[in-house]
Write a protein that holds these residues in place. Structure first.
Motif, mmCIF file in Angstrom:
data_model
loop_
_atom_site.group_PDB
_atom_site.id
_atom_site.type_symbol
_atom_site.label_atom_id
_atom_site.label_comp_id
_atom_site.label_asym_id
_atom_site.label_seq_id
_atom_site.Cartn_x
_atom_site.Cartn_y
_atom_site.Cartn_z
ATOM 1 N N GLN A 29 -39.679 50.704 136.927
ATOM 2 C CA GLN A 29 -38.736 51.629 136.298
ATOM 3 C C GLN A 29 -37.664 51.947 137.319
ATOM 4 N N ASN A 32 -32.763 56.320 136.578
ATOM 5 C CA ASN A 32 -32.455 56.665 135.211
ATOM 6 C C ASN A 32 -32.097 58.134 135.113
ATOM 7 N N THR A 37 -35.537 58.752 131.263
ATOM 8 C CA THR A 37 -36.862 58.654 131.876
ATOM 9 C C THR A 37 -37.927 59.252 130.961
ATOM 10 N N SER A 40 -38.556 56.789 128.072
ATOM 11 C CA SER A 40 -39.358 55.610 128.431
ATOM 12 C C SER A 40 -40.800 56.015 128.716
ATOM 13 N N ARG A 43 -42.592 56.363 125.438
ATOM 14 C CA ARG A 43 -42.879 55.052 124.835
ATOM 15 C C ARG A 43 -44.129 54.412 125.435
ATOM 16 N N ARG A 49 -41.289 49.213 122.656
ATOM 17 C CA ARG A 49 -40.252 48.920 123.641
ATOM 18 C C ARG A 49 -38.887 49.229 123.048
ATOM 19 N N SER A 50 -38.008 49.723 123.872
ATOM 20 C CA SER A 50 -36.650 50.020 123.433
ATOM 21 C C SER A 50 -35.710 48.916 123.896
ATOM 22 N N ASP A 53 -33.380 50.110 126.677
ATOM 23 C CA ASP A 53 -33.933 50.499 127.980
ATOM 24 C C ASP A 53 -33.737 49.352 128.963
ATOM 25 N N THR A 56 -36.163 49.324 132.709
ATOM 26 C CA THR A 56 -37.556 48.880 132.793
ATOM 27 C C THR A 56 -37.594 47.358 132.856
#
Length: 100
Positions: A29, A32, A37, A40, A43, A49-50, A53, A56
């Motif tokens: 990571q 951010n 943060t 994520s 998640r 998962r984005s 993002d 990551t």
């Protein structure tokens, strides 16, 4: 770092990890904002998962050398000593029964 898909049974830190494949899955990571943060981190519980993002990153390795001091590092949910250190995944070191 991990070789299983979840840490503590709930957190999807290395969601694609396979305990029997001889690889360590590494999730990093980067820097951010606080809201990003938190997003994520949340998640990790759902495993979703984005696509947005970009901080990551995921890698699959047999060995990793961690040299940067001051970073918090975990392996399968357990804290590791402060860097520098090397982690090696020994394929076939354990017999892992297939489930299902």
């Amino acid at each position: 770092m991990g070789n299983t898909g979840r840490c503590g049974g709930k957190l999807h830190v290395c969601p694609d990890a396979d305990i029997a494949d001889g690889y360590l899955d590494v999730t990093t990571q980067g820097p951010n904002s606080l809201p990003a943060t938190l997003g994520s981190t949340m998640r990790l519980f759902s495993g979703v998962r984005s696509a947005t993002d970009t901080s990551t990153r995921r890698f699959r390795v047999r060995e990793i050398h961690v040299a940067s001091a001051g970073h918090v590092t975990f392996a399968d949910g357990e804290p590791l000593p402060p860097p520098p250190f090397t982690v090696h995944c020994a394929a076939g070191a354990l017999t892992v029964p297939k489930v299902g």
